[in-house]
Design a protein around this motif. Structure first.
Motif, PDB file in Angstrom:
ATOM      1  N   MET A 285       0.829  -1.208   0.000  1.00  0.00           N
ATOM      2  CA  MET A 285       0.000   0.000   0.000  1.00  0.00           C
ATOM      3  C   MET A 285       0.859   1.252   0.000  1.00  0.00           C
ATOM      4  O   MET A 285       0.542   2.237  -0.685  1.00  0.00           O
ATOM      5  CB  MET A 285      -0.941  -0.025   1.209  1.00  0.00           C
ATOM      6  CG  MET A 285      -2.051  -1.056   1.086  1.00  0.00           C
ATOM      7  SD  MET A 285      -3.335  -0.892   2.358  1.00  0.00           S
ATOM      8  CE  MET A 285      -2.436  -1.467   3.802  1.00  0.00           C
ATOM      9  N   ALA A 286       1.967   1.216   0.749  1.00  0.00           N
ATOM     10  CA  ALA A 286       2.856   2.386   0.771  1.00  0.00           C
ATOM     11  C   ALA A 286       3.503   2.603  -0.592  1.00  0.00           C
ATOM     12  O   ALA A 286       3.584   3.740  -1.084  1.00  0.00           O
ATOM     13  CB  ALA A 286       3.927   2.198   1.846  1.00  0.00           C
ATOM     14  N   ARG A 287       3.950   1.524  -1.218  1.00  0.00           N
ATOM     15  CA  ARG A 287       4.553   1.655  -2.551  1.00  0.00           C
ATOM     16  C   ARG A 287       3.546   2.209  -3.549  1.00  0.00           C
ATOM     17  O   ARG A 287       3.851   3.113  -4.337  1.00  0.00           O
ATOM     18  CB  ARG A 287       5.072   0.303  -3.029  1.00  0.00           C
ATOM     19  CG  ARG A 287       6.269  -0.210  -2.249  1.00  0.00           C
ATOM     20  CD  ARG A 287       6.834  -1.457  -2.901  1.00  0.00           C
ATOM     21  NE  ARG A 287       7.874  -2.062  -2.086  1.00  0.00           N
ATOM     22  CZ  ARG A 287       8.738  -2.962  -2.534  1.00  0.00           C
ATOM     23  NH1 ARG A 287       8.687  -3.361  -3.785  1.00  0.00           N
ATOM     24  NH2 ARG A 287       9.659  -3.460  -1.724  1.00  0.00           N
ATOM     25  N   ALA A 288       2.336   1.645  -3.519  1.00  0.00           N
ATOM     26  CA  ALA A 288       1.305   2.090  -4.465  1.00  0.00           C
ATOM     27  C   ALA A 288       0.949   3.552  -4.240  1.00  0.00           C
ATOM     28  O   ALA A 288       0.716   4.303  -5.204  1.00  0.00           O
ATOM     29  CB  ALA A 288       0.067   1.215  -4.328  1.00  0.00           C
TER      30      ALA A 288
ATOM     31  N   LEU B 283      12.830   9.431   3.177  1.00  0.00           N
ATOM     32  CA  LEU B 283      11.505   8.851   3.356  1.00  0.00           C
ATOM     33  C   LEU B 283      11.451   7.479   2.699  1.00  0.00           C
ATOM     34  O   LEU B 283      11.832   7.315   1.538  1.00  0.00           O
ATOM     35  CB  LEU B 283      10.452   9.780   2.740  1.00  0.00           C
ATOM     36  CG  LEU B 283       8.987   9.446   2.991  1.00  0.00           C
ATOM     37  CD1 LEU B 283       8.665   9.517   4.483  1.00  0.00           C
ATOM     38  CD2 LEU B 283       8.093  10.417   2.209  1.00  0.00           C
ATOM     39  N   ARG B 284      10.945   6.493   3.459  1.00  0.00           N
ATOM     40  CA  ARG B 284      10.917   5.115   2.975  1.00  0.00           C
ATOM     41  C   ARG B 284       9.584   4.449   3.312  1.00  0.00           C
ATOM     42  O   ARG B 284       8.871   4.885   4.217  1.00  0.00           O
ATOM     43  CB  ARG B 284      12.058   4.299   3.598  1.00  0.00           C
ATOM     44  CG  ARG B 284      13.365   4.408   2.862  1.00  0.00           C
ATOM     45  CD  ARG B 284      14.442   3.585   3.532  1.00  0.00           C
ATOM     46  NE  ARG B 284      14.961   4.261   4.704  1.00  0.00           N
ATOM     47  CZ  ARG B 284      15.895   5.199   4.673  1.00  0.00           C
ATOM     48  NH1 ARG B 284      16.421   5.571   3.515  1.00  0.00           N
ATOM     49  NH2 ARG B 284      16.316   5.780   5.779  1.00  0.00           N
ATOM     50  N   THR B 285       9.304   3.358   2.606  1.00  0.00           N
ATOM     51  CA  THR B 285       8.171   2.503   2.950  1.00  0.00           C
ATOM     52  C   THR B 285       8.546   1.663   4.174  1.00  0.00           C
ATOM     53  O   THR B 285       9.724   1.618   4.567  1.00  0.00           O
ATOM     54  CB  THR B 285       7.834   1.568   1.787  1.00  0.00           C
ATOM     55  OG1 THR B 285       8.949   0.676   1.562  1.00  0.00           O
ATOM     56  CG2 THR B 285       7.564   2.352   0.502  1.00  0.00           C
ATOM     57  N   PRO B 286       7.586   0.967   4.791  1.00  0.00           N
ATOM     58  CA  PRO B 286       7.916   0.131   5.955  1.00  0.00           C
ATOM     59  C   PRO B 286       9.000  -0.900   5.676  1.00  0.00           C
ATOM     60  O   PRO B 286       9.795  -1.236   6.562  1.00  0.00           O
ATOM     61  CB  PRO B 286       6.585  -0.547   6.291  1.00  0.00           C
ATOM     62  CG  PRO B 286       5.550   0.391   5.791  1.00  0.00           C
ATOM     63  CD  PRO B 286       6.127   1.004   4.547  1.00  0.00           C
ATOM     64  N   GLY B 287       9.057  -1.402   4.446  1.00  0.00           N
ATOM     65  CA  GLY B 287      10.062  -2.404   4.099  1.00  0.00           C
ATOM     66  C   GLY B 287      11.384  -1.830   3.641  1.00  0.00           C
ATOM     67  O   GLY B 287      12.303  -2.578   3.317  1.00  0.00           O
ATOM     68  N   GLY B 288      11.502  -0.506   3.574  1.00  0.00           N
ATOM     69  CA  GLY B 288      12.781   0.120   3.249  1.00  0.00           C
ATOM     70  C   GLY B 288      12.918   0.639   1.837  1.00  0.00           C
ATOM     71  O   GLY B 288      13.994   1.076   1.431  1.00  0.00           O
ATOM     72  N   GLU B 289      11.837   0.622   1.043  1.00  0.00           N
ATOM     73  CA  GLU B 289      11.911   1.129  -0.334  1.00  0.00           C
ATOM     74  C   GLU B 289      11.909   2.655  -0.318  1.00  0.00           C
ATOM     75  O   GLU B 289      11.163   3.287   0.442  1.00  0.00           O
ATOM     76  CB  GLU B 289      10.723   0.618  -1.143  1.00  0.00           C
ATOM     77  CG  GLU B 289      10.865   0.792  -2.636  1.00  0.00           C
ATOM     78  CD  GLU B 289      11.828  -0.199  -3.252  1.00  0.00           C
ATOM     79  OE1 GLU B 289      12.197  -0.011  -4.432  1.00  0.00           O
ATOM     80  OE2 GLU B 289      12.218  -1.165  -2.567  1.00  0.00           O
ATOM     81  N   ASN B 290      12.716   3.265  -1.174  1.00  0.00           N
ATOM     82  CA  ASN B 290      12.853   4.725  -1.171  1.00  0.00           C
ATOM     83  C   ASN B 290      11.652   5.397  -1.823  1.00  0.00           C
ATOM     84  O   ASN B 290      11.343   5.144  -2.993  1.00  0.00           O
ATOM     85  CB  ASN B 290      14.132   5.131  -1.908  1.00  0.00           C
ATOM     86  CG  ASN B 290      15.367   4.608  -1.209  1.00  0.00           C
ATOM     87  OD1 ASN B 290      15.708   3.436  -1.353  1.00  0.00           O
ATOM     88  ND2 ASN B 290      16.018   5.439  -0.433  1.00  0.00           N
ATOM     89  N   ALA B 291      10.984   6.277  -1.076  1.00  0.00           N
ATOM     90  CA  ALA B 291       9.795   6.964  -1.581  1.00  0.00           C
ATOM     91  C   ALA B 291      10.120   7.811  -2.806  1.00  0.00           C
ATOM     92  O   ALA B 291       9.321   7.921  -3.737  1.00  0.00           O
ATOM     93  CB  ALA B 291       9.184   7.825  -0.476  1.00  0.00           C
TER      94      ALA B 291
END
Length: 427
Positions: A61-64, A94-102
């Protein structure tokens, strides 16, 4: 991409078949590796694995959210607002919970329409319409002082360049390679006035690393370029994983370079990850090239896994590491086996699945397991979402049932909760 069934033969562990990904790389097919018991037995045992499953996770959801935001602002031509968000994402890391860069997710969404149109055209055998990239170039000219706007255009050129290379045929290799280098050259030219270190912008440093594929002698720059990126953003595992893949012999490095840079990365990121930097650098390298096991310091790697889990308890990461240990590091036999000492290392990493499940697993993220099964590494293959979720759940439960088969063959069950894994006796 259809799923292949897991064979039902007993007491066999066949060597993995090989297949090509979209970039032409040869990847091991792990679909036949999960077999110590017949499939029917495993399917029966999986019914006694009580593990909550999340078809849609917070990470997805954060990535989307970030991708959709980038796409929406680009479609509305709200470039100043998009640039502001990208710059903020860089500055705040800023990152998603899993560590992906926003920041990179925003940029991905912003260029998605143009890249998708180019890819569709090339897969249909025709040259892409230049209107999309031309419009982005006009936008860049208007906001020429904005590194964020330039980044979007440069990454679009990089993606279209890869699309040309991925669709090359024997007859059109020269033309497609020329277009690949043309787009990479353009991306390099427009990024050259901006320096990621000076601007404290990991997204720019990441784009410089992506440009390595178009350089004549990338081997001379790969370690330095990734060092700058990782030092700018040591909290992000994505950069370390990408470094490991880049240092494989099939890319720009060697096993010796891979091990050296994994150790150097662990030393530089020790305050953040402990020994985890060593494991992150090796994670995708091992998934893509089993030969990397020959130089691996198994003790150091396992210490790294433990340090990652101690510092990042997010269930997305727990599922990633569990899928890696359970699927990628599954034992092999026959021609696929490496020297005995190397196979011992593989088995020891595979055994880490036990403590990951027993002490840390609380919920199943099926997409991670199906993506690990289909294509190890950073970029997932994408059959239908429903198929991915179903296959990921089936795969995870079989792996877990296989590990604890002796404990539940008497009719008992294994359950998972926030307090850890526990055994329920048979009624």
């Amino acid at each position: 991409m259809p799923f292949e069934p897991i064979a039902e033969s007993e007491n066999t562990t066949p060597e993995p078949r090989m297949r090509n990904d979209r970039d032409g790389r040869r990847l091991p097919d792990f679909l036949g590796l999960l077999r110590r018991k017949p499939q029917t037995d495993l399917d029966s045992l999986t019914k006694r694995i009580l593990l909550p499953s999340l078809p849609v996770t917070d990470e997805e959801m954060a990535r989307a959210t970030h991708q959709d935001k980038g796409q929406k602002l680009a479609r509305q031509e709200m470039w100043e607002e998009l640039a502001r968000l990208i710059e903020y994402g860089d500055g705040a890391r800023l990152r998603t919970p899993g560590g992906e860069n926003a920041t990179m997710l925003l940029a991905y969404g912003a260029r998605a329409d143009v890249v998708a149109a180019a890819e569709d055209a090339l897969h249909d055998g025709v040259a892409p319409d230049s209107a999309g990239i031309d419009a982005l170039e006009e936008m860049r000219a208007e906001f020429h002082d904005s590194y964020a706007c330039t980044l979007i255009v440069a990454l679009t050129h990089i993606d279209i360049g890869w699309a040309w290379r991925a669709t090359a045929t024997e007859r059109k290799t020269v033309e497609h390679e020329a277009q690949f280098h043309l787009h990479f050259k353009r991306a390099d030219d427009i990024l050259s006035p901006f320096d990621g270190v000076d601007l404290d912008a990991p997204s720019l440093a990441s784009a410089q690393c992506a440009l390595l594929a178009g350089r004549q002698r990338p081997r001379l720059r790969v370690a330095d370029d990734y060092e700058k990126l990782i030092d700018l953003d040591p909290d992000s595992p994505r950069h370390m994983r990408a470094l490991g893949e880049a240092l494989l012999p099939a890319r720009y490095g060697s096993y010796e370079m891979l091990d050296l840079e994994a150790r150097r990365t662990a030393a530089r990121t020790g305050e953040v990850w402990g020994a985890g930097g060593y494991a992150w650098v090796y994670l995708d390298a091992l998934a893509l090239d089993p030969g990397a096991l020959e130089r691996l310091d198994c003790e150091f790697f396992i210490d790294g896994l433990r340090d990652i889990v101690a510092r990042k308890r997010d269930q997305h990461v727990i599922n990633q590491l569990s899928a890696f240990c359970g699927i990628v590091m599954a034992p092999r036999s026959g021609k696929a086996r490496l020297p005995s000492g190397v196979e011992v290392s593989r088995a020891r990493i595979h055994d880490c699945l036990d403590w990951l499940l027993e002490n840390h697993m609380q919920e199943l993220h099926p997409l991670i397991w199906s993506q690990t099964l289909l294509k190890p590494g950073l970029t997932p293959a994408l059959p239908s979402r429903r198929a991915l979720v179903a296959k990921g759940r089936q795969t995870a439960l079989r792996v877990i049932a296989q590990r604890f088969a002796e404990d539940i063959e008497d009719g008992s069950s294994i359950a998972f909760s926030s307090s850890g894994m526990y055994r329920l006796p048979a009624l």
